[in-house]
Design a protein around this motif. Structure first.
Motif, PDB file in Angstrom:
ATOM      1  N   MET A 189     112.465  99.950  43.802  1.00  0.00           N
ATOM      2  CA  MET A 189     113.106 101.138  44.320  1.00  0.00           C
ATOM      3  C   MET A 189     112.924 101.350  45.665  1.00  0.00           C
ATOM      4  O   MET A 189     113.515 101.829  46.493  1.00  0.00           O
ATOM      5  N   GLY A 190     111.556 100.899  45.852  1.00  0.00           N
ATOM      6  CA  GLY A 190     111.270 101.176  47.423  1.00  0.00           C
ATOM      7  C   GLY A 190     112.014 100.156  48.400  1.00  0.00           C
ATOM      8  O   GLY A 190     112.486 100.686  49.576  1.00  0.00           O
ATOM      9  N   ARG A 191     112.284  99.188  47.896  1.00  0.00           N
ATOM     10  CA  ARG A 191     113.276  98.256  48.659  1.00  0.00           C
ATOM     11  C   ARG A 191     114.689  98.909  48.914  1.00  0.00           C
ATOM     12  O   ARG A 191     115.097  98.587  49.900  1.00  0.00           O
ATOM     13  N   LEU A 192     114.958  99.590  47.892  1.00  0.00           N
ATOM     14  CA  LEU A 192     116.533 100.068  48.018  1.00  0.00           C
ATOM     15  C   LEU A 192     116.354 101.083  49.256  1.00  0.00           C
ATOM     16  O   LEU A 192     117.236 101.351  49.882  1.00  0.00           O
ATOM     17  N   PHE A 193     115.169 101.810  49.185  1.00  0.00           N
ATOM     18  CA  PHE A 193     115.145 102.920  50.106  1.00  0.00           C
ATOM     19  C   PHE A 193     114.912 102.218  51.384  1.00  0.00           C
ATOM     20  O   PHE A 193     115.494 102.619  52.556  1.00  0.00           O
ATOM     21  N   TRP A 194     114.074 101.309  51.629  1.00  0.00           N
ATOM     22  CA  TRP A 194     113.860 100.559  52.977  1.00  0.00           C
ATOM     23  C   TRP A 194     115.102 100.095  53.598  1.00  0.00           C
ATOM     24  O   TRP A 194     115.426 100.193  54.669  1.00  0.00           O
ATOM     25  N   PHE A 195     115.972  99.473  52.757  1.00  0.00           N
ATOM     26  CA  PHE A 195     117.357  98.696  53.217  1.00  0.00           C
ATOM     27  C   PHE A 195     118.470  99.698  53.185  1.00  0.00           C
ATOM     28  O   PHE A 195     119.466  99.179  53.591  1.00  0.00           O
ATOM     29  N   THR A 196     118.230 100.834  53.010  1.00  0.00           N
ATOM     30  CA  THR A 196     119.329 101.980  53.028  1.00  0.00           C
ATOM     31  C   THR A 196     118.800 103.358  54.051  1.00  0.00           C
ATOM     32  O   THR A 196     119.188 103.444  55.286  1.00  0.00           O
ATOM     33  N   VAL A 197     117.812 104.104  53.567  1.00  0.00           N
ATOM     34  CA  VAL A 197     117.435 105.120  54.129  1.00  0.00           C
ATOM     35  C   VAL A 197     116.681 104.881  55.587  1.00  0.00           C
ATOM     36  O   VAL A 197     117.031 105.413  56.559  1.00  0.00           O
ATOM     37  N   GLU A 198     115.994 103.866  55.718  1.00  0.00           N
ATOM     38  CA  GLU A 198     115.217 103.223  56.828  1.00  0.00           C
ATOM     39  C   GLU A 198     115.859 102.320  57.690  1.00  0.00           C
ATOM     40  O   GLU A 198     115.874 102.609  58.904  1.00  0.00           O
ATOM     41  N   PHE A 199     116.815 101.171  56.830  1.00  0.00           N
ATOM     42  CA  PHE A 199     117.289 100.327  57.906  1.00  0.00           C
ATOM     43  C   PHE A 199     118.475 100.079  57.450  1.00  0.00           C
ATOM     44  O   PHE A 199     118.898  98.881  57.159  1.00  0.00           O
ATOM     45  N   GLY A 200     119.299 101.080  57.030  1.00  0.00           N
ATOM     46  CA  GLY A 200     120.709 101.025  56.682  1.00  0.00           C
ATOM     47  C   GLY A 200     121.824 100.802  57.849  1.00  0.00           C
ATOM     48  O   GLY A 200     121.608 101.328  58.918  1.00  0.00           O
ATOM     49  N   VAL A 201     122.766  99.942  57.807  1.00  0.00           N
ATOM     50  CA  VAL A 201     123.892  99.859  58.341  1.00  0.00           C
ATOM     51  C   VAL A 201     125.134  99.833  57.457  1.00  0.00           C
ATOM     52  O   VAL A 201     125.015  99.646  56.413  1.00  0.00           O
ATOM     53  N   ILE A 202     126.374 100.341  58.190  1.00  0.00           N
ATOM     54  CA  ILE A 202     127.382 100.613  57.478  1.00  0.00           C
ATOM     55  C   ILE A 202     128.525 100.135  58.378  1.00  0.00           C
ATOM     56  O   ILE A 202     128.644  99.984  59.595  1.00  0.00           O
ATOM     57  N   ARG A 203     129.568  99.364  57.698  1.00  0.00           N
ATOM     58  CA  ARG A 203     130.855  98.980  58.312  1.00  0.00           C
ATOM     59  C   ARG A 203     131.898 100.137  58.486  1.00  0.00           C
ATOM     60  O   ARG A 203     132.212 100.693  57.621  1.00  0.00           O
ATOM     61  N   GLU A 204     132.255 100.475  59.767  1.00  0.00           N
ATOM     62  CA  GLU A 204     132.708 101.691  59.913  1.00  0.00           C
ATOM     63  C   GLU A 204     134.136 101.017  60.887  1.00  0.00           C
ATOM     64  O   GLU A 204     133.827 100.407  62.303  1.00  0.00           O
ATOM     65  N   GLN A 249     122.866 104.781  73.419  1.00  0.00           N
ATOM     66  CA  GLN A 249     122.959 103.578  72.531  1.00  0.00           C
ATOM     67  C   GLN A 249     123.840 104.302  71.345  1.00  0.00           C
ATOM     68  O   GLN A 249     124.659 103.725  70.695  1.00  0.00           O
ATOM     69  N   LEU A 250     123.165 105.404  70.687  1.00  0.00           N
ATOM     70  CA  LEU A 250     123.513 105.927  69.335  1.00  0.00           C
ATOM     71  C   LEU A 250     125.110 106.396  69.572  1.00  0.00           C
ATOM     72  O   LEU A 250     125.695 106.257  68.373  1.00  0.00           O
ATOM     73  N   VAL A 251     125.320 107.004  70.617  1.00  0.00           N
ATOM     74  CA  VAL A 251     126.717 107.427  70.564  1.00  0.00           C
ATOM     75  C   VAL A 251     127.775 106.323  70.472  1.00  0.00           C
ATOM     76  O   VAL A 251     128.884 106.514  70.037  1.00  0.00           O
ATOM     77  N   GLN A 252     127.495 105.272  70.896  1.00  0.00           N
ATOM     78  CA  GLN A 252     128.139 103.982  70.677  1.00  0.00           C
ATOM     79  C   GLN A 252     127.977 103.262  69.211  1.00  0.00           C
ATOM     80  O   GLN A 252     129.024 102.626  68.678  1.00  0.00           O
ATOM     81  N   HIS A 253     126.935 103.421  68.774  1.00  0.00           N
ATOM     82  CA  HIS A 253     126.539 102.308  67.657  1.00  0.00           C
ATOM     83  C   HIS A 253     125.883 103.231  66.457  1.00  0.00           C
ATOM     84  O   HIS A 253     125.908 102.517  65.376  1.00  0.00           O
ATOM     85  N   ALA A 254     125.839 104.394  66.415  1.00  0.00           N
ATOM     86  CA  ALA A 254     125.531 105.241  65.067  1.00  0.00           C
ATOM     87  C   ALA A 254     126.655 105.568  64.343  1.00  0.00           C
ATOM     88  O   ALA A 254     127.773 105.645  64.815  1.00  0.00           O
ATOM     89  N   CYS A 255     126.509 105.693  63.183  1.00  0.00           N
ATOM     90  CA  CYS A 255     127.813 106.020  62.390  1.00  0.00           C
ATOM     91  C   CYS A 255     128.068 107.388  62.421  1.00  0.00           C
ATOM     92  O   CYS A 255     127.322 108.108  63.134  1.00  0.00           O
ATOM     93  N   ALA A 256     129.544 108.004  62.358  1.00  0.00           N
ATOM     94  CA  ALA A 256     129.971 109.125  62.615  1.00  0.00           C
ATOM     95  C   ALA A 256     129.273 110.130  62.052  1.00  0.00           C
ATOM     96  O   ALA A 256     129.112 111.319  62.421  1.00  0.00           O
ATOM     97  N   GLU A 257     128.737 110.022  60.492  1.00  0.00           N
ATOM     98  CA  GLU A 257     128.120 110.904  60.001  1.00  0.00           C
ATOM     99  C   GLU A 257     126.777 111.345  60.494  1.00  0.00           C
ATOM    100  O   GLU A 257     126.386 112.518  60.531  1.00  0.00           O
ATOM    101  N   TYR A 258     126.001 110.357  61.120  1.00  0.00           N
ATOM    102  CA  TYR A 258     124.920 110.603  61.694  1.00  0.00           C
ATOM    103  C   TYR A 258     125.007 111.837  62.916  1.00  0.00           C
ATOM    104  O   TYR A 258     124.496 112.719  63.282  1.00  0.00           O
ATOM    105  N   LEU A 259     126.000 111.251  63.887  1.00  0.00           N
ATOM    106  CA  LEU A 259     126.501 111.938  65.126  1.00  0.00           C
ATOM    107  C   LEU A 259     126.819 113.308  64.695  1.00  0.00           C
ATOM    108  O   LEU A 259     126.597 114.398  65.518  1.00  0.00           O
ATOM    109  N   ASP A 260     127.842 113.486  63.740  1.00  0.00           N
ATOM    110  CA  ASP A 260     128.323 114.819  63.272  1.00  0.00           C
ATOM    111  C   ASP A 260     126.912 115.493  62.857  1.00  0.00           C
ATOM    112  O   ASP A 260     126.873 116.839  63.263  1.00  0.00           O
ATOM    113  N   GLY A 261     126.139 115.228  61.998  1.00  0.00           N
ATOM    114  CA  GLY A 261     124.982 115.584  61.623  1.00  0.00           C
ATOM    115  C   GLY A 261     123.982 116.226  62.587  1.00  0.00           C
ATOM    116  O   GLY A 261     123.346 117.412  62.519  1.00  0.00           O
TER     117      GLY A 261
END
Length: 254
Positions: free
Chosen positions: A166-181, A45-57
């Motif tokens: 600030m915890g909400r910022l972490f939650w909606f980025t680091v924990e549950f972030g999505v990006i348009r690619e 699933q991630l090969v198709q739907h994870a961001c390129a930066e995650y797969l590279d990392g």
């Protein structure tokens, strides 16, 4: 029995009592098998739907499907790229210790692996969530800078209300972030990367999930629900966007 230790050149105070050594040689074949099954379940699933930066990392830090990660080896590959380490800790950290470690570019990483009975979900983060879910993103320079700055901002805050926001910022980025690619929604948050159910909800646009454009004011006000599937996610356009959002939040709340 060999024990893998990660050097800690930065002197920590609040976090020091929680630092441990990873006994990599002590993992059982069953535990390596659980890691393997978890990785192989997620990767298609991630090969198709994870961001390129995650797969590279994922490849840059040397994660393997057939064995649990050696945190010393991970850090040796990660640190020359962005200065981050994957640092073993005994478990859940209090806020001051957590932020202190982020500010020092030391990601607190649990070393236990969930049981076979908890393959779908574990209420406390384990090494699969921490390393598979989080650490590949630390190989991306902008994300790495954002996370360090986030830790420094939070470490300096004294208001409980500001920390909650600030915890909400972490939650909606680091924990549950999505990006348009390239016009498509890709996942990068660890809660989506490591959870098949949460990620599938995004991929299949299951009814009840709303994906909004990232808006700092809305994120700081959005209530966090840790016990259910997410109802709202915020899509960024770039990782520079959340780095700048952290600076803006610092100006607002600090």
């Amino acid at each position: 029995m060999s024990v893998a230790a990660i050097p800690t050149p930065t002197k920590l105070h609040a976090a020091e009592p929680f630092l441990i050594q990873q006994d990599w040689a002590g993992y059982t074949p069953e535990q390596h098998d659980i890691w393997r099954e978890l990785v192989l379940r997620r990767m298609p699933q991630l090969v198709q739907h994870a961001c390129a930066e995650y797969l590279d990392g994922f490849h840059q830090i040397g994660l393997q499907a057939d064995q649990l990660p050696d945190l010393t080896a991970v850090s040796k590959r990660l640190q020359p790229r962005t200065g981050w380490q994957s640092t073993p800790v005994s478990g859940f950290l209090p806020a001051d210790a957590f932020f202190e470690m982020l500010a020092a570019r030391m990601f607190p990483t649990t070393t236990w692996i969930r049981s076979r009975e908890s393959m779908e979900y574990t209420p406390e983060p384990d090494i699969f969530h921490d390393v598979f879910g989080h650490v590949p993103m630390h190989a991306h320079p902008v994300f790495a800078d954002f996370l360090e700055h986030y830790g420094k901002v939070c470490a300096a805050l004294t208001s409980a209300d500001a920390l909650e926001r600030m915890g909400r910022l972490f939650w909606f980025t680091v924990e549950f972030g999505v990006i348009r690619e390239r016009g498509e929604i890709k996942v990068y948050g660890s809660g989506l990367i490591s959870s098949h159910g949460e990620c599938t909800q995004v991929v299949e646009r299951i009814a009840g999930l709303e994906i909004r454009d990232f808006n700092l004011e809305q994120v700081l006000e959005e209530k966090v629900d840790t016990g259910n599937m997410q109802k709202v996610l915020y899509a960024i356009e770039s990782f520079e966007q959340i780095y700048e959002a952290t600076k803006e939040a610092e100006a607002r709340l600090g």
